[in-house]
Design an enzyme around this catalytic site. Structure first.
Site, mmCIF file in Angstrom:
data_model
loop_
_atom_site.group_PDB
_atom_site.id
_atom_site.type_symbol
_atom_site.label_atom_id
_atom_site.label_comp_id
_atom_site.label_asym_id
_atom_site.label_seq_id
_atom_site.Cartn_x
_atom_site.Cartn_y
_atom_site.Cartn_z
ATOM 1 N N ASP A 79 41.069 33.736 42.653
ATOM 2 C CA ASP A 79 41.536 32.380 42.299
ATOM 3 C C ASP A 79 41.462 32.129 40.803
ATOM 4 O O ASP A 79 40.682 32.772 40.097
ATOM 5 C CB ASP A 79 40.730 31.311 43.039
ATOM 6 N N GLU A 146 36.179 31.291 43.794
ATOM 7 C CA GLU A 146 35.002 31.424 42.932
ATOM 8 C C GLU A 146 34.819 30.186 42.078
ATOM 9 O O GLU A 146 33.716 29.689 41.897
ATOM 10 C CB GLU A 146 35.158 32.661 42.029
#
Ligand SMILES: [Zn+2]
Length: 480
Positions: A79, A146
């Site tokens: 991400d 994350e």
């Protein structure tokens, strides 16, 4: 697809990076990039596993000459933080990034680049694609979400991992080996306030121009927190006013960023006197601030009175929270010079119709200090009539005095560059803390090429450093 980056080695790393930039991948929306990774693995006949969080694990067997070598785990997150300039029309959910080269840097037009941590994804794909002719068994773990609390790493099933050496590639300095990090948690204090009819004149106090920064790595930079400065100004005003009334409080936008702006709307019996007092306090504060914050300014403007304002008692409690809550560095690390050990950041304040919410990020590598952060905020919440909530807690990663992997990387880096890498411990969260808590016998380092201004539209990736980073990884794999 035609590729922008030419004549860089290995071409596959840069090509995979450009592929990823063309796929939308904001946090919590990693499904498309996970599809891409699974298709990549299926195309090459590699074993892969995907879970409901869109974490993906791909394995590649050792080459015949390295059958007896221990497997090695590479890891990075899929991400990206999506931030754009006011001019950008990008839709991060649908559009790819517009890349361009600026000297030795790769950038994205008016947006974050997602080199944090797309470069890790690209390096892992190049390894899995067969870029190296000799290697031990490779396990590549691509984690999701994350940037929003390490959710992917937290939820992954680590029984699928056999390696006991892990290279996390979420660091941003080529010459630094990160060997430890802080844990953290987020907390909210929510106060439901009583609204009463407005009396007096209304003013908007707008505090702007502070530098801000990351609530972990920049917490000891001396940069001011806009929300806390607003608390100081409001406390001063309340003392002069007697009965102070707030209408709204809004500041910051992310719990893990030092807020650079804050806005309060207040009702006052004497707008002229209050304006003068706020302006005088602001100019005093301006003389105290660090050089980074030289852009600081405050405006006080009359605004149309809404119908309702917060009661005296609730306004006083809101001001007390803002003015007195412990913020910034609480303790420095006693063993490592210049490293904060325990900190708190009041990142966001939001007012909705009758609620005011304060959002905090606390950090420490010591679990009992994170417990204490919770106790302190609960105690404050209790006397100020707030509901407290604590969430997204993740463990720190303790510095290991002995780490063969760290020594090996340092050796490889010296072979390639002729320089010594610096070993560092950081006051920020990395997935390594969570992964080590699940696999305690894992030997871990965190490394990466040079990136600047990540999480901002100025994010840029140094292209030459990617080449050196790759050569270092290649060398390490040769020696492991
Ligand atoms: Zn990252």
């Amino acid at each position: 697809m035609s590729y922008l980056i030419q004549n860089r080695k290995p071409a596959s790393v840069f090509r995979f990076f450009e592929d990823i930039c063309a796929i939308p991948h904001p946090s919590y929306h990693e499904e498309k990039v996970a599809d891409y990774l699974c298709a990549f693995a299926a195309d090459r006949g590699l074993e892969y596993y995907r879970d409901d969080l869109h974490n993906v694990l791909i394995k590649k067997p050792a080459t015949p000459d390295r059958k007896d070598a221990a497997p090695i785990l590479f890891q990075g997150h899929t991400d990206m933080v999506c931030v754009k300039t006011a001019d950008s029309t990008i839709d991060f959910m649908k559009d790819g990034l517009s890349l361009y080269i600026d000297g030795d840097f790769l950038r994205a037009k008016d947006t974050t680049l997602g080199a944090d941590d797309g470069i890790a994804v690209a390096v892992m794909l190049a390894l899995l694609d067969g870029e190296l002719s000799s290697h031990p068994a490779l396990e590549c773990l691509f984690t999701a979400a994350e940037e929003v609390g390490l959710d992917g790493a937290e939820g992954f099933d680590y029984s699928k991992i056999f390696a006991r050496k892990m290279i996390n590639m979420d660091s941003e300095d080529l010459g630094i080996i990160t060997a430890g990090c802080a844990g953290g948690l987020r907390s909210t204090l929510t106060k439901t306030c009583e609204r009463i009819p407005v009396k007096g004149e209304c003013l908007k106090i707008s505090l702007q121009g502070l530098f801000g920064g990351h609530s972990g790595v920049d917490i000891c930079s001396g940069r001011a927190n806009a929300n806390k400065l607003m608390g100081r100004m409001l406390a001063k005003w309340q003392k002069a006013e007697g009965e102070a009334h707030l209408i709204s409080l809004n500041g910051g936008s992310k719990d893990n960023a030092i807020p650079s702006i804050c806005e309060a709307v207040i009702a006052t019996a004497d707008a002229q006197k209050t304006t003068a007092l706020i302006e005088q306090t602001a100019s005093q504060i301006a003389t105290e601030l660090a050089k980074d914050d030289s852009g600081f300014f405050v405006t006080v403007t009359p605004v149309q009175a809404p119908e309702m304002m917060f009661s005296t008692a609730d306004s006083a409690q809101l001001i007390a929270i803002l003015a007195t809550v412990d913020n910034g560095v609480k303790e420095m690390n006693y063993n490592i010079k210049g490293l904060p050990e325990w900190s708190r950041n009041l990142g966001v304040i939001t007012t909705t119709s009758d609620e005011v919410e304060f959002v905090f990020a606390s950090r420490s590598a010591i679990e009992s200090r994170l417990d204490a952060s919770i106790d302190e905020l609960d105690a404050l919440g209790r006397i100020t009539g707030c509901v407290t909530k604590h969430y997204s807690r993740y463990p720190g990663w303790d510095y290991a005095p002995v780490s063969p992997l760290r020594d090996l990387y340092a050796h490889a880096y010296r072979e390639i560059t002729g320089k010594d890498a610096i070993v560092d411990v950081i006051h920020a969260g990395l997935e390594c803390g969570i992964i080590v808590s699940k696999l305690p016998d894992l030997d871990v380092i965190s490394v990466g090429p040079d990136m600047r201004d990540v999480h901002s539209p100025d994010e840029r990736l140094n292209l030459s450093s990617v080449e050196i980073f790759w050569q270092t990884i290649e060398k390490l794999i040769e020696m492991v």
